[in-house]
Design a protein around this motif. Structure first.
Motif, PDB file in Angstrom:
ATOM      1  N   PHE A   1      -2.186  81.990 -79.619  1.00 33.80           N
ATOM      2  CA  PHE A   1      -1.644  81.361 -78.416  1.00 33.80           C
ATOM      3  C   PHE A   1      -2.707  81.169 -77.335  1.00 33.80           C
ATOM      4  CE2 PHE A   1       1.860  83.592 -80.446  1.00 33.80           C
ATOM      5  CZ  PHE A   1       2.795  82.572 -80.555  1.00 33.80           C
ATOM      6  N   CYS A   2      -3.926  81.649 -77.602  1.00 31.70           N
ATOM      7  CA  CYS A   2      -4.968  81.648 -76.573  1.00 31.70           C
ATOM      8  C   CYS A   2      -6.154  80.770 -76.952  1.00 31.70           C
ATOM      9  CB  CYS A   2      -5.461  83.076 -76.329  1.00 31.70           C
ATOM     10  SG  CYS A   2      -4.164  84.128 -75.660  1.00 31.70           S
ATOM     11  N   GLY A   3      -6.674  80.080 -75.956  1.00 31.86           N
ATOM     12  CA  GLY A   3      -7.863  79.259 -76.149  1.00 31.86           C
ATOM     13  C   GLY A   3      -9.082  79.864 -75.491  1.00 31.86           C
ATOM     14  N   ALA A   4      -8.934  81.065 -74.906  1.00 34.87           N
ATOM     15  CA  ALA A   4     -10.059  81.702 -74.221  1.00 34.87           C
ATOM     16  C   ALA A   4     -10.048  83.203 -74.431  1.00 34.87           C
ATOM     17  CB  ALA A   4     -10.011  81.407 -72.729  1.00 34.87           C
ATOM     18  N   ILE A   5     -11.235  83.739 -74.656  1.00 35.64           N
ATOM     19  CA  ILE A   5     -11.469  85.181 -74.632  1.00 35.64           C
ATOM     20  C   ILE A   5     -12.680  85.373 -73.738  1.00 35.64           C
ATOM     21  CG2 ILE A   5     -12.188  87.231 -75.915  1.00 35.64           C
ATOM     22  CD1 ILE A   5     -10.744  86.061 -78.348  1.00 35.64           C
ATOM     23  N   SER A   6     -12.497  86.145 -72.680  1.00 39.24           N
ATOM     24  CA  SER A   6     -13.605  86.430 -71.773  1.00 39.24           C
ATOM     25  C   SER A   6     -13.987  87.893 -71.912  1.00 39.24           C
ATOM     26  CB  SER A   6     -13.214  86.126 -70.330  1.00 39.24           C
ATOM     27  OG  SER A   6     -12.928  84.753 -70.186  1.00 39.24           O
TER      28      SER A   6
ATOM     29  N   LYS B   1      -1.241  88.986 -61.622  1.00 32.52           N
ATOM     30  CA  LYS B   1      -2.066  87.958 -60.980  1.00 32.52           C
ATOM     31  C   LYS B   1      -2.388  86.756 -61.870  1.00 32.52           C
ATOM     32  CE  LYS B   1      -4.487  91.403 -58.130  1.00 32.52           C
ATOM     33  NZ  LYS B   1      -4.289  90.961 -56.761  1.00 32.52           N
ATOM     34  N   TRP B   2      -2.513  86.994 -63.191  1.00 31.62           N
ATOM     35  CA  TRP B   2      -2.948  85.924 -64.096  1.00 31.62           C
ATOM     36  C   TRP B   2      -2.104  85.925 -65.365  1.00 31.62           C
ATOM     37  CZ3 TRP B   2      -6.592  89.255 -61.816  1.00 31.62           C
ATOM     38  CH2 TRP B   2      -7.380  88.662 -60.822  1.00 31.62           C
ATOM     39  N   PRO B   3      -1.918  84.737 -65.973  1.00 28.98           N
ATOM     40  CA  PRO B   3      -1.170  84.641 -67.236  1.00 28.98           C
ATOM     41  C   PRO B   3      -2.081  84.953 -68.427  1.00 28.98           C
ATOM     42  CG  PRO B   3      -1.776  82.447 -66.479  1.00 28.98           C
ATOM     43  CD  PRO B   3      -2.255  83.415 -65.425  1.00 28.98           C
ATOM     44  N   VAL B   4      -2.269  86.239 -68.692  1.00 33.27           N
ATOM     45  CA  VAL B   4      -3.137  86.655 -69.792  1.00 33.27           C
ATOM     46  C   VAL B   4      -2.289  87.192 -70.936  1.00 33.27           C
ATOM     47  CG1 VAL B   4      -5.037  87.158 -68.202  1.00 33.27           C
ATOM     48  CG2 VAL B   4      -3.525  89.014 -68.938  1.00 33.27           C
ATOM     49  N   LYS B   5      -2.867  87.211 -72.133  1.00 33.90           N
ATOM     50  CA  LYS B   5      -2.154  87.682 -73.317  1.00 33.90           C
ATOM     51  C   LYS B   5      -2.484  89.140 -73.632  1.00 33.90           C
ATOM     52  CE  LYS B   5       0.677  86.410 -76.437  1.00 33.90           C
ATOM     53  NZ  LYS B   5       2.090  86.450 -76.032  1.00 33.90           N
ATOM     54  N   HIS B   6      -3.753  89.398 -73.969  1.00 32.60           N
ATOM     55  CA  HIS B   6      -4.166  90.751 -74.353  1.00 32.60           C
ATOM     56  C   HIS B   6      -5.318  91.212 -73.468  1.00 32.60           C
ATOM     57  CE1 HIS B   6      -1.644  90.180 -77.808  1.00 32.60           C
ATOM     58  NE2 HIS B   6      -2.452  89.294 -78.369  1.00 32.60           N
ATOM     59  N   ILE B   7      -5.372  92.532 -73.241  1.00 30.80           N
ATOM     60  CA  ILE B   7      -6.439  93.139 -72.443  1.00 30.80           C
ATOM     61  C   ILE B   7      -6.961  94.349 -73.211  1.00 30.80           C
ATOM     62  CG2 ILE B   7      -7.062  94.254 -70.262  1.00 30.80           C
ATOM     63  CD1 ILE B   7      -4.494  92.920 -69.055  1.00 30.80           C
TER      64      ILE B   7
ATOM     65  N   ALA C   1     -12.342  92.964 -72.475  1.00 30.78           N
ATOM     66  CA  ALA C   1     -12.018  91.679 -73.107  1.00 30.78           C
ATOM     67  C   ALA C   1     -10.605  91.276 -72.703  1.00 30.78           C
ATOM     68  CB  ALA C   1     -12.115  91.796 -74.626  1.00 30.78           C
ATOM     69  N   VAL C   2     -10.460  90.007 -72.352  1.00 31.25           N
ATOM     70  CA  VAL C   2      -9.154  89.480 -71.953  1.00 31.25           C
ATOM     71  C   VAL C   2      -8.962  88.118 -72.614  1.00 31.25           C
ATOM     72  CG1 VAL C   2      -7.698  88.740 -70.022  1.00 31.25           C
ATOM     73  CG2 VAL C   2      -9.282  90.658 -69.710  1.00 31.25           C
ATOM     74  N   SER C   3      -7.776  87.911 -73.193  1.00 33.16           N
ATOM     75  CA  SER C   3      -7.471  86.598 -73.768  1.00 33.16           C
ATOM     76  C   SER C   3      -6.381  85.925 -72.935  1.00 33.16           C
ATOM     77  CB  SER C   3      -7.029  86.722 -75.226  1.00 33.16           C
ATOM     78  OG  SER C   3      -5.892  87.546 -75.353  1.00 33.16           O
ATOM     79  N   SER C   4      -6.486  84.597 -72.885  1.00 34.16           N
ATOM     80  CA  SER C   4      -5.500  83.796 -72.147  1.00 34.16           C
ATOM     81  C   SER C   4      -5.492  82.389 -72.732  1.00 34.16           C
ATOM     82  CB  SER C   4      -5.845  83.761 -70.654  1.00 34.16           C
ATOM     83  OG  SER C   4      -7.110  83.180 -70.450  1.00 34.16           O
TER      84      SER C   4
ATOM     85  N   ALA D   1      -8.034  81.998 -66.169  1.00 34.38           N
ATOM     86  CA  ALA D   1      -7.283  83.256 -66.074  1.00 34.38           C
ATOM     87  C   ALA D   1      -8.074  84.422 -66.659  1.00 34.38           C
ATOM     88  CB  ALA D   1      -5.940  83.126 -66.776  1.00 34.38           C
ATOM     89  N   SER D   2      -8.644  84.249 -67.853  1.00 35.85           N
ATOM     90  CA  SER D   2      -9.353  85.367 -68.475  1.00 35.85           C
ATOM     91  C   SER D   2     -10.666  85.683 -67.754  1.00 35.85           C
ATOM     92  CB  SER D   2      -9.584  85.123 -69.965  1.00 35.85           C
ATOM     93  OG  SER D   2     -10.365  83.979 -70.186  1.00 35.85           O
ATOM     94  N   LEU D   3     -11.371  84.650 -67.276  1.00 38.03           N
ATOM     95  CA  LEU D   3     -12.616  84.895 -66.535  1.00 38.03           C
ATOM     96  C   LEU D   3     -12.347  85.658 -65.239  1.00 38.03           C
ATOM     97  CD1 LEU D   3     -14.401  81.461 -67.037  1.00 38.03           C
ATOM     98  CD2 LEU D   3     -15.231  83.684 -67.846  1.00 38.03           C
ATOM     99  N   GLU D   4     -11.344  85.223 -64.497  1.00 38.20           N
ATOM    100  CA  GLU D   4     -11.018  85.906 -63.244  1.00 38.20           C
ATOM    101  C   GLU D   4     -10.489  87.317 -63.496  1.00 38.20           C
ATOM    102  OE1 GLU D   4      -8.436  83.242 -61.079  1.00 38.20           O
ATOM    103  OE2 GLU D   4     -10.097  81.844 -60.666  1.00 38.20           O
TER     104      GLU D   4
END
Length: 189
Positions: A67-72, A113-119, A138-141, A146-149
């Protein structure tokens, strides 16, 4: 709603020595015959304090989601110098019950604060040689902002609120416990 997974059980609470159990995580249930897009994946927070070497690949794999296009990621490493002194390693100690609770609060704040999936927040304890990771967040969103912030907020807040102490070990056999300038509960003598 998120599940919380804390692996502090890998430490004997009295001696804080590693007992090395495997990391256990929840997995999303996929009913038979359902398309992956029709199944909602449960969000998770994974928190681990360990004396073992941290793996960027392992931590980033824990937050992958279809469901995520980003992992920061934030990876904090031991550098080889401080104020002209040659650093050979860092040593970390933590008050685990409070540290885990504060990291849990950080994860909860992020979700508000942000719509993230996993932390995932992994922090090393004990000696950490030069160039090795002390912390990996690591945060996925769904989208990168969202994940960068969230990652930036996580490291800044962790340094300000979580009771983790760092000692720098220098080549000339001296060492120095460092006051975390960001920490609100530290006081000057």
């Amino acid at each position: 709603m998120s599940s919380l997974e804390i692996s502090s059980s890998c430490f004997n609470q009295e001696t804080k020595l590693p007992l090395s159990p495997p990391l256990v995580e929840d997995s999303a249930f996929e009913p038979p015959g359902k398309d992956i897009n029709e199944v909602e994946e449960k969000s998770k927070d994974i928190i681990k304090f360990t004396s073992e070497q941290l793996s960027v690949d392992e931590v980033s794999q824990l937050v992958i989601s279809p469901f995520c296009g980003a992992i920061s990621l934030f990876v904090g490493t031991t550098r080889n110098n401080f104020e002209g002194k040659k650093v050979i390693s860092l040593e970390y100690e933590a008050y685990l019950p409070m540290a885990e609770n504060e990291v849990r609060k950080i994860c909860s704040d992020i979700r508000q604060k942000w719509p993230v999936k996993h932390i995932a927040v992994f922090h090393r304890l004990g000696l950490v040689p030069v160039s090795e990771a002390s912390i990996i967040i690591a945060v996925s969103s769904a989208h990168r902002t969202a994940s960068l912030e969230a990652v930036s907020y996580a490291i800044d807040t962790l340094k300000a609120k979580v009771p983790i102490w760092k000692k720098e070990m220098y080549e000339e056999s001296s060492s120095s416990w460092k006051r975390n300038k960001e920490c609100f509960w530290a006081t000057d003598d």
